[in-house]
Design a protein around this motif. Structure first.
Motif, short mmCIF file in Angstrom:
data_model
loop_
_atom_site.label_atom_id
_atom_site.label_comp_id
_atom_site.label_asym_id
_atom_site.label_seq_id
_atom_site.Cartn_x
_atom_site.Cartn_y
_atom_site.Cartn_z
N ARG A 88 -13.92 -6.33 -7.54
CA ARG A 88 -13.98 -4.92 -7.13
C ARG A 88 -15.16 -4.66 -6.20
NH1 ARG A 88 -13.84 0.49 -10.95
NH2 ARG A 88 -14.91 1.85 -9.47
N ARG A 119 -14.46 -6.10 -2.83
CA ARG A 119 -13.58 -5.24 -2.04
C ARG A 119 -14.35 -4.10 -1.40
NH1 ARG A 119 -9.76 -5.50 -5.92
NH2 ARG A 119 -10.34 -3.47 -6.77
N ALA A 120 -15.23 -3.49 -2.17
CA ALA A 120 -16.00 -2.36 -1.65
C ALA A 120 -16.87 -2.80 -0.48
CB ALA A 120 -16.84 -1.75 -2.76
N ARG A 121 -17.46 -3.97 -0.60
CA ARG A 121 -18.34 -4.43 0.48
C ARG A 121 -17.54 -4.81 1.72
NH1 ARG A 121 -23.07 -7.92 -2.56
NH2 ARG A 121 -23.44 -6.36 -4.18
N LEU A 122 -16.42 -5.45 1.48
CA LEU A 122 -15.58 -5.79 2.63
C LEU A 122 -15.08 -4.51 3.30
CD1 LEU A 122 -14.09 -7.65 4.45
CD2 LEU A 122 -12.37 -8.02 2.69
N ALA A 123 -14.69 -3.55 2.49
CA ALA A 123 -14.22 -2.27 3.03
C ALA A 123 -15.32 -1.60 3.84
CB ALA A 123 -13.75 -1.36 1.91
N LEU A 124 -16.52 -1.59 3.28
CA LEU A 124 -17.63 -0.94 4.00
C LEU A 124 -17.90 -1.65 5.32
CD1 LEU A 124 -19.91 1.03 4.30
CD2 LEU A 124 -21.35 -0.47 2.92
N TRP A 182 -16.05 -3.79 7.16
CA TRP A 182 -14.97 -3.71 8.16
C TRP A 182 -14.82 -2.28 8.65
CZ3 TRP A 182 -9.10 -5.07 7.15
CH2 TRP A 182 -8.46 -5.15 8.38
N ALA A 200 -26.88 -2.95 3.45
CA ALA A 200 -26.07 -2.33 2.41
C ALA A 200 -25.13 -3.33 1.75
CB ALA A 200 -25.26 -1.18 3.00
#
Lengths: 214, 214
Positions: A154, A157-162, A164, A203
């Motif tokens: 999880r 995912r948040a880091r990849l989302a941020l 990208w 971040a």
DNA sequence: CTCATAAACTGACCATCGTCAAGTTTGGAA
DNA sequence: TTCCAAACTTGACGATGGTCAGTTTATGAG
């Protein structure tokens, strides 16, 4: 300007595929994606309006091929930025380089960038396109994976989302001319991008809790 | 489904403007922005093919009005998220709320979101549209300004760019269906958005160097 | 060199689109 | 009531995309 018209009198163009793709880019730059027309592309390439069919099928096919080319260049741009890193660069530096490569691609290929994410214009079932897209995505994922190998799914995912999202959003806003004078002068835009990526990398770095592994 | 067709026999529609805007949203949801047609909108509203002209001028006018409506809703969504905050919420909480409001808008109004940043479809000189856009931007700027009142202009720009870019990019990738299964199931998307905003806020917070002022 | 085949391209067709220049109906003001 | 301005309809124009039969060129086999 880069599109090569057919030589006078010749029947075969010789490089029609390339000429049509160049025409797409040219028109997007001049008048936006909405203004791209099969007939206008053909006109600029000096061929008749249905000459594109054997190469691309229909308009959607042309756009999809154009988008696939964009993906290929995006992947290359990110990999070039990574390759330019000094040998011992750490995970954070690799992440930053990937982001800079993404931004550099969008800046150098605004037409491709503006078209390649407009999914309603593309044939999402096209295999070549899917392969290129996955190639680009793999570079992104690799940049994140090397950063936080022990993070939970999880959090990952948040880091990849941020990462990208930030880089992609920056390019989108800039390419579409939103953001007004926030990053209009080119020098300022470059400087803003640089600072933003630095903030972004900090971040995405492993939080103090988890040891600064690998 | 929400578009109200003209009553049988009546010459006047009565609320054609609203019906046409609803038709735009409906078509974007069903078949993407590219498929929006003046004639198709008129058809769904039950009026003749050129009935839109008195209200919007041309197609660009219709899109611009639609985008302006989107901006208004975006502003309202961000302000609603801010208003829902407990009374003593600090600057970071306000920034996070603004981001959540932005994301909530894009999620609730995907058609508006997809259209309002396609600058090539819009009349950028339209005064009503410009005013709405500036209203939205002002909310963003305020959220950042309250956060780092003493930061330098350049640092301020970088933070605003990061915050806006991240949130905007997230919504764009999601609305266009890029990102694949990264945030496809709705529950996961919400959770990813929440985590991402948290990461983002920490990145925009005043760095340890500058005192954590008010 | 000749010739046959495959590929590249042309030209014409139709449905649809956006826009314009008329008309026709309607609701409201005088 | 009378009349006007706004809302809407109708019909037509040029342009577009997709398709298809036909024509021209390139390629390779003999």
């Amino acid at each position: 300007m880069s599109v090569t018209p057919k030589a006078e009198g010749r029947h075969h163009h010789g490089a029609l595929r390339r000429a049509l793709l160049d025409a797409v880019a040219e028109i997007v730059l001049e008048r936006g994606p909405e203004a791209v027309t099969l007939r206008e592309c053909a006109r600029r390439a000096g061929v008749s309006h249905s000459a594109a069919a054997p190469h691309f099928g229909d308009k959607r096919g042309l756009f999809t091929a154009f988008a696939a080319e964009g993906s290929r260049r995006l992947t290359a741009s990110m990999e070039a930025a990574l390759a330019a890193l000094p040998p011992g660069a750490d995970a954070l530096a690799r992440l930053a380089a990937t982001g800079r490569g993404y931004i550099a691609f969008a800046r150098a290929n605004p037409a491709h960038f503006r078209l390649m994410f407009r999914t309603d214009l593309l044939d999402r079932t096209d295999q070549a396109w899917r392969a290129e897209m996955q190639g680009s995505f793999a570079v992104l994922e690799r940049a994140m994976a090397v950063l936080a190998p022990r993070a939970g799914a999880r959090d990952m995912r948040a880091r990849l989302a941020l990462a990208w999202s930030a880089v992609h959003g920056f390019c989108t806003l800039r390419a579409e001319g939103a953001g007004g004078d926030l990053w209009n002068p080119d020098a300022r835009a470059a400087e803003t991008a640089e600072d933003m990526v630095a903030l972004l990398v900090s971040a995405c770095a492993p939080s103090p809790g988890e040891a600064g592994s690998a």
